[in-house]
Design an enzyme around this catalytic site. Structure first.
Site, PDB file in Angstrom:
ATOM      1  N   GLU A 192       0.372  -0.806  -0.183  1.00 42.13           N
ATOM      2  CA  GLU A 192      -0.234  -0.182  -0.262  1.00 42.13           C
ATOM      3  C   GLU A 192       0.779   0.875   0.156  1.00 42.13           C
ATOM      4  OE1 GLU A 192      -2.717  -0.192   3.854  1.00 42.13           O
ATOM      5  OE2 GLU A 192      -3.971  -2.130   2.077  1.00 42.13           O
ATOM      6  N   GLU A 301      -4.994  -9.382  -0.341  1.00 46.25           N
ATOM      7  CA  GLU A 301      -5.579  -8.957   0.550  1.00 46.25           C
ATOM      8  C   GLU A 301      -6.616  -8.214   0.583  1.00 46.25           C
ATOM      9  OE1 GLU A 301      -4.118  -5.258   3.687  1.00 46.25           O
ATOM     10  OE2 GLU A 301      -2.158  -6.317   3.228  1.00 46.25           O
TER      11      GLU A 301
END
Length: 626
Positions: A192, A301
């Site tokens: 991220e 994820e």
């Protein structure tokens, strides 16, 4: 996983903490780890992804995140088993037993590389090596995940005032060189990337620098390339696609790395869940874009709570990926980890040995996961190794069984024809009562022709007037002439494999007759059997050693569990005290702000009164002057 809202300090086990300098970092807890380590060796290879022009589609990788290595990023280097933890062998065994073949392993960049652009920490690399060895011996691929949100030491990479892209490239250059001989290790560039003045344009340059550094080492491993804005596929086309379409890899062995949670804002911080149709919609536009551009993607994820509606959405999402496996490489569910709290909403760690509901959904939707089979001891692909004498049941030594093993009782039964996938054909079949033993002759008028020889050294030949001597041909007055010895293994239910039938006018007589499927069984002289027994002993020794190491690691983990629990409580108490301090400070600031506002209001009132008096005085003076 991301968090777009302020962190509540009392949430000691919340996955993420507040943004500090626009950098989101993981909440940390203490953990324990196995103390034993095993160094990586270049000879420890697995079946691999294709080296170039790789096909990364097909949902070949399906697994979970096992959190712990990224914990307590403020403690650098930190203490393994106290500040952070890597996956245990028992965790790996559990997820392997469920049919999964991929583990994403988060770690802290600052621990792996303690100075910007410096050499990797040998201690941390040794710990990660152990994880890789433990995974690869179980047939599990490993995704390396620097869980740093695009920053190093709280400074964003690739932006003005941040770290240079060369710092990030140095991390991956060294990791790639270290794991170059481990094709089942996948390089997940960054978790991220976000923060500061990072944009999709600055991040593309950063990611490309890492890709170039990896390929410069000669490493051919799969690379997962994330995007900015929390890696969400739901808005990738709008926010990232125009720039990230320009990712370049000379081997084309890469995929987009995306994250998608199903709460209302996609942050993974809430218990609400999108409907199954809306869950699929978070992927569908991105999937269509990837297909139209010839790209693949990996969902590293995603997670849902354990309620029935959320599980239905999880089921729909995974089924959608399988239905579009020309685009999707696979997934890793968020998350597992022995030290996550039992009430964490997305937790997939087994509870008291029982599967979580989310695990049941994933298992029910597993496709083929045989991308990286486990390495086993022994050699050969099933050929007859050793001395080449097959007796008894005809088993072959080596770890790979002979797919055409000499099986059955060994006699040519029934009509006596040599049957099986490689039966001896030609002008004459073995006729008679079926067994070429004793005085039973091989009748017919034809010689045994063809190309197949009984391979091996022939030390187990049938002696007597009709023995299989030399290369295993049947000698005697009714010998198997020509080059037609039976090649390959004797397959079928005792049949003579090869291309030619046992023919000739003479009988194979003597005590060493051809019995069964041309098995070489003189006096049960079976070197292959001995080799197989020796191989079994070696495999048992290896299994015992692995079990010893597992028991040792679990014992060490158990010894540290009490300390870990206490430290976890201490951490929670510290966070609670800090939250209370922050709350008191906030209240003090609010009181001070209110006081200042009241003082300002009073001052404004006084100033207004003064102005009014001044105006009245001026009016009076003016009237007097008239």
């Amino acid at each position: 996983m991301n968090n777009k809202t302020a962190w509540a300090p009392l949430s000691a086990w919340n996955k993420h903490v507040s943004l500090s300098n626009n950098l989101l970092r993981k909440v940390t807890t203490c953990a324990t780890a196995c103390s034993y380590t095993v160094a990586l060796t270049a000879g420890f290879y697995l079946s691999a992804l294709a080296a170039s022009a790789a096909d990364n589609s097909g949902m070949k990788l399906q697994g979970v995140n096992i959190s712990g290595g990224e914990f307590t990023p403020s403690a650098v280097p930190g203490v393994i088993g106290t500040n952070y933890i890597y996956p245990s062998t028992s965790d790996l065994d559990y997820f392997k037993s469920k049919g999964m073949n991929c583990i994403r392993v988060p770690f802290c960049w600052e621990r792996m590389q303690t100075t910007p652009g410096g050499a990797l920490s040998q201690n941390e690399l040794r710990l990660l090596d152990q994880v890789v060895v433990n995974c690869t011996t179980r047939g599990l691929s490993v995704i390396l995940d620097p869980h740093n949100y695009g920053a190093y030491q709280n400074k964003t990479v690739g932006v003005p005032g941040g770290h240079a892209n060369s710092v990030f490239a140095s991390l991956w250059s060294q990791l790639a060189a270290h794991y170059i001989n481990y094709p089942s290790v996948v390089f997940g560039l960054m978790n991220e990337p976000i923060g500061g003045s990072m944009t999709s344009t600055t991040w593309l340059a950063t990611a490309q620098a890492a890709i170039n550094a990896i390929r410069a080492t000669g490493a051919k491993n799969l690379i997962l390339v994330p995007s900015t804005y929390w890696e969400h596929p739901v808005n990738f086309v709008q926010l990232n696609a125009p720039v990230m379409v320009n990712v370049q890899d000379p081997l084309n062995n890469w995929a987009y790395d995306v994250h998608q949670y199903l709460d209302y804002d996609g942050s993974g911080q809430h218990t609400d869940t999108l409907s199954p149709a809306d869950a699929v919609a978070t992927l569908s536009g991105f999937t269509a874009w990837c297909r139209s551009h010839g790209k693949t993607a990996f969902l590293s994820e995603f997670g849902v709570p354990a309620n029935s509606s959320a599980l239905a959405s999880l089921n729909a999402m995974v089924q959608y990926m399988h239905s579009n496996k020309d685009v999707w490489s696979g997934y890793t569910y968020w998350t597992a980890g022995a030290w996550y709290p039992d009430n964490y909403i997305f937790l997939i760690q087994p509870k008291n040995g029982q599967d979580r509901p989310q695990m049941q959904v994933l298992v029910n939707n597993l496709g083929s996961t045989n991308q990286f089979p486990a390495t086993t001891a022994g050699s050969g692909s099933g050929s007859n190794s050793g001395s080449g004498s097959n007796s008894g049941s005809g088993s072959n030594s080596g770890s790979g069984s002979n797919s055409g093993s000499n099986s059955g009782s060994g006699s040519n039964s029934g009509s006596g024809s040599n049957s099986g996938s490689g039966s001896n054909s030609g002008s004459g079949s073995n006729s008679g009562s079926g067994s070429n033993s004793g005085s039973g002759s091989n009748s017919g008028s034809g010689s045994n022709s063809g190309s197949g020889s009984n391979s091996g050294s022939g030390s187990g030949s049938n002696s007597g007037s009709g023995s299989n001597s030399g290369s295993g041909s049947n000698s005697g007055s009714g010998s198997n002439s020509g080059s037609g010895s039976n090649s390959g293994s004797n397959s079928g239910s005792g049949s003579n494999s090869g291309s030619g039938s046992n023919s000739g006018s003479g009988s194979n007589s003597g005590s060493g007759s051809n019995s069964g499927s041309n098995n070489n069984n003189n006096n049960n002289n079976n070197n292959n059997s001995n080799n197989s027994s020796q191989q079994t002993v070696e495999q048992q020794r290896a299994a015992i050693e692995l079990e010893r190491q597992r028991i040792q690691a679990e014992a060490q983990a158990a010894q540290q569990a009490a300390q870990a629990a206490q430290q976890a409580r201490d951490l929670a108490n510290q966070q609670k005290a800090e939250a209370q301090r922050q709350q008191a400070e906030l209240q003090r600031q609010q009181v001070e702000q209110q006081r200042q506002q009241e003082a300002q209001a009073r001052q404004a009132q006084i100033d207004a009164q003064r102005a009014a008096i001044q105006l009245e005085r001026q009016r009076i003076e003016a009237s007097r002057n008239k």
